[in-house]
Design an enzyme around this catalytic site. Structure first.
Site, PDB file in Angstrom:
ATOM      1  CB  THR A  94      -7.622   8.658  -1.772  1.00 45.12           C
ATOM      2  OG1 THR A  94      -7.105   8.972  -3.067  1.00 45.12           O
ATOM      3  CG2 THR A  94      -9.111   9.012  -1.767  1.00 45.12           C
ATOM      4  N   GLY A 111       4.210   9.139   0.850  1.00 47.56           N
ATOM      5  CA  GLY A 111       2.898   9.779   0.935  1.00 47.56           C
ATOM      6  C   GLY A 111       2.111   9.349   2.164  1.00 47.56           C
ATOM      7  CG  ASP A 112      -2.001  10.158   2.081  1.00 48.88           C
ATOM      8  OD1 ASP A 112      -1.492  10.411   0.976  1.00 48.88           O
ATOM      9  OD2 ASP A 112      -3.125   9.614   2.202  1.00 48.88           O
ATOM     10  N   GLY A 116      -1.205  13.768  -0.747  1.00 53.88           N
ATOM     11  CA  GLY A 116      -0.684  13.220   0.504  1.00 53.88           C
ATOM     12  C   GLY A 116      -0.071  14.233   1.441  1.00 53.88           C
ATOM     13  NE  ARG A 150       4.471  12.262  -1.994  1.00 57.86           N
ATOM     14  CZ  ARG A 150       3.262  11.727  -2.029  1.00 57.86           C
ATOM     15  NH1 ARG A 150       3.090  10.469  -2.360  1.00 57.86           N
ATOM     16  NH2 ARG A 150       2.209  12.454  -1.737  1.00 57.86           N
ATOM     17  CB  THR A 186      -4.767   6.083  -3.722  1.00 49.47           C
ATOM     18  OG1 THR A 186      -3.516   6.630  -4.083  1.00 49.47           O
ATOM     19  CG2 THR A 186      -4.712   5.590  -2.289  1.00 49.47           C
TER      20      THR A 186
HETATM   21  N1  ASP Z   1      -2.576   9.917  -1.272  1.00 52.60           N
HETATM   22  C1  ASP Z   1      -1.669   9.414  -2.256  1.00 52.60           C
HETATM   23  C2  ASP Z   1      -0.332  10.046  -2.055  1.00 52.60           C
HETATM   24  O1  ASP Z   1      -0.242  11.238  -1.869  1.00 52.60           O
HETATM   25  C3  ASP Z   1      -2.125   9.666  -3.658  1.00 52.60           C
HETATM   26  C4  ASP Z   1      -3.600   9.435  -3.947  1.00 52.60           C
HETATM   27  O2  ASP Z   1      -4.373   9.171  -3.067  1.00 52.60           O
HETATM   28  O3  ASP Z   1      -3.975   9.530  -5.108  1.00 52.60           O
HETATM   29  O4  ASP Z   1       0.642   9.355  -2.130  1.00 52.60           O
END
Ligand code: ASP
Length: 415
Positions: free
Chosen positions: A328, A308-309, A331, A306, A278
Site C-alpha cells: 500500500t 496504481g500498484d 503507487g 491512472r 487501501t
Molecule cells: N497504492 C494505492 C495506489 O497508489 C494507494 C494506497 O495504497 O493508498 O493506487
C-alpha cells in the site's frame, strides 16, 4: 500520505539496497528447494535417534545404581523429557520444512492491512479496528477449516471492500473528476496445483484495473485468475467479463460513500492528491499454498485513467514459492521498485520482517515516497513495515489468536 505533487526526498538520498544473491547456485524463484526440505526432515530424524541412543546409554548405569523406586522414578522423568524434546524438535523441523507435514497441528497464517497513509481520526479508530479484526477472523476461520489461502485472502479483502471505512470497493476515493476507478489483484502459489484453482502451473495471477461498476473488484480479479487466459483486464473490457462470468455490476454512484464525497470536497479546495485505506491480505494455508490480494480506489484526486500498484502483479501484490506480499502507499513508487516482488526475493536471505523493513526503507530512501507492506513466508513467519504516518494491520499466527496492531513507521514519512 505524501503525494506526487507534494513529495520531497526526505531521507537525504540515502539508499538502503537489498543484498543480492549472485551465487551460481541461486534457485529459480518458483521452485521449492528440495534439499532444504530433506535437510530439515533428516535433522528431525537424527535428533530423535540421538535421544533414543542417549536414553539407552543412561538406562544401564541408572538401573545398576538404583535398584529402587527412586531409580524407576528417575527413569520415568528421563523418558518423558526425552520424548518431549524429541517431539518438539521434530515438530519444529517439520514445520520449517513444509506445513503439509503437520496435519495434526493446523497452521493458520494470515495478515491483512487497511492501508498506509494519514492518521485515522479518533472517531474512526475503534470502528476500523473492529473491521480489521472481523475480516481477519473470517479469513482465519476459512484457513482453520482447511480452506485455501486464496479463499482466505479473497474473503478478508472482500469484507473490507464492503466497508466504507476503507478505500476499496464501496468507499473508494474519487478521482479528480469525482469518479470511482478501482484496481485489484490476486496471486497464488500452490505447488500441488495441476490445473485447479491457480491454473495449469503452480502460479496463478489475476488483476483488474480502472473498473467503475464492480462492488468487489477482488472477486473479479479472482475470476480473471481462474477463468480467463489473461492476467489483467481493464475498464469496460473487465466489466464485460464480469457480466459474462456472472459477477454483479452496479452503478458507479452506488460505490460513492459520504466519506469519499467529503474527501473530494477537500481535494477541490487543496488539489492535494492523497490516499489511505487501501486493503490487502496475505496467507499461508495448511497445504503450504500461499496467496496475496490487494484492492484500492487509488489516490484521491488522481487523473482519470491512472492505474496504481494495486492492479500490478509484482508491485502491489505478489506470491511465489518463498512467500506472499501485499503493498500500500504511493503507487507510482511501488510500481517503479516492484516492491512486493523485491520483498519476496529477499526472503531467500532473510526473515520477512527484515525484508519488509529493507524494501520500505529502500523505497523511502530512493524515491522520498511512502509505502507499507505485509509479508508471510512459506514457514508462516510474518513481516510488516511502513514509512507513512499510520498503518494498521491485523493478523492470525496460530489456530486461535487474532491481533490488531497500529504499526510504528520505520522512519518519518517524507512530507
Ligand atoms: N497504492 C494505492 C495506489 O497508489 C494507494 C494506497 O495504497 O493508498 O493506487
Amino acid at each position: 500520505m505524501s503525494t506526487g505533487r507534494q513529495i520531497v526526498c526526505g531521507h537525504g538520498g540515502q539508499i538502503n539496497r537489498l543484498p543480492v544473491d549472485r551465487s551460481p547456485s541461486r534457485r529459480d524463484a518458483y521452485s521449492i528447494a528440495p534439499e532444504e526440505h530433506t535437510m530439515n526432515v533428516d535433522k528431525a530424524v537424527l535428533t530423535f535417534a540421538g535421544f533414543v541412543v542417549l536414553l539407552g546409554l543412561a538406562l544401564g548405569p541408572v538401573l545398576a545404581a538404583f535398584d529402587s523406586w527412586l531409580g524407576a522414578a528417575y527413569l520415568c522423568v528421563l523418558a518423558v523429557y526425552a520424548v518431549a524434546v524429541s517431539v518438539s524438535s521434530m515438530t519444529l523441523a517439520l514445520r520449517a520444512a513444509d506445513a503439509r507435514m503437520l496435519p495434526w497441528l493446523p497452521l493458520v497464517y494470515l495478515a491483512i492491512h487497511g492501508g498506509a497513509g494519514a492518521m485515522t481520526t479518533v472517531s474512526d479508530r475503534s470502528a476500523r479496528r473492529r473491521a480489521l479484526l472481523t475480516a481477519v477472523r473470517a479469513g482465519r476461520d476459512i484457513l482453520r477449516a482447511a480452506g485455501s489461502a486464496l479463499d482466505a485472502v479473497i474473503e478478508a479483502v472482500r469484507m473490507m471492500e464492503d466497508d466504507p471505512l476503507f478505500n476499496a470497493g464501496f468507499g473508494s476515493l474519487l478521482n479528480s473528476e469525482g469518479g470511482v476507478e478501482m484496481d485489484a489483484s490476486v496471486m497464488a502459489f500452490d505447488k500441488r496445483s495441476r490445473g485447479s484453482h491457480v491454473g495449469i502451473k503452480p502460479i496463478g495471477a489475476g488483476a483488474v484495473a480502472n473498473v467503475t461498476m464492480i462492488r468487489n473488484p477482488v472477486v473479479l480479479a479472482r475470476a480473471v485468475l481462474e477463468t480467463s487466459s489473461h492476467v489483467m483486464l481493464a475498464g469496460s473490457g473487465a466489466e464485460r467479463f464480469a457480466r459474462d462470468v456472472g459477477i454483479e455490476r452496479c452503478s458507479p454512484e452506488a460505490l460513492i460513500s459520504d466519506r469519499a464525497r467529503d474527501r473530494f470536497a477537500t481535494f477541490r479546495q487543496t488539489s492535494a492528491v492523497t490516499s489511505d485505506g487501501t486493503v490487502g491480505a496475505v496467507a499461508l494455508d495448511q497445504t503450504g499454498a500461499l496467496a496475496a490480494a490487494t484492492s484500492s480506489g487509488g489516490l484521491a484526486g488522481k487523473m482519470p485513467g491512472r492505474i496504481g500498484d494495486s492492479a500490478i502483479i509484482g508491485a502491489g501484490t505478489y506470491a511465489g514459492s518463498l512467500g506472499a506480499a501485499s503493498a500500500t502507499g504511493f503507487g507510482e513508487a511501488i510500481i517503479k521498485l516492484t516492491l512486493c516482488r523485491d520483498a519476496i526475493s529477499a526472503l531467500r536471505l532473510c526473515h520477512p520482517q527484515i525484508a519488509a523493513d529493507r524494501v520500505v526503507a529502500n523505497l523511502g530512501g530512493s524515491t522520498g515516497s511512502v509505502a507499507g507492506i505485509i509479508i508471510v513466508d512459506r514457514r508462516g513467519r510474518l513481516g510488516f513495515a511502513h514509512n507513512a504516518t499510520s498503518m494498521e494491520i491485523a493478523y492470525s499466527s496460530s489456530s486461535t489468536a487474532i491481533r490488531h496492531q497500529r504499526l510504528k513507521p520505520i522512519r518519518a514519512a517524507a512530507r
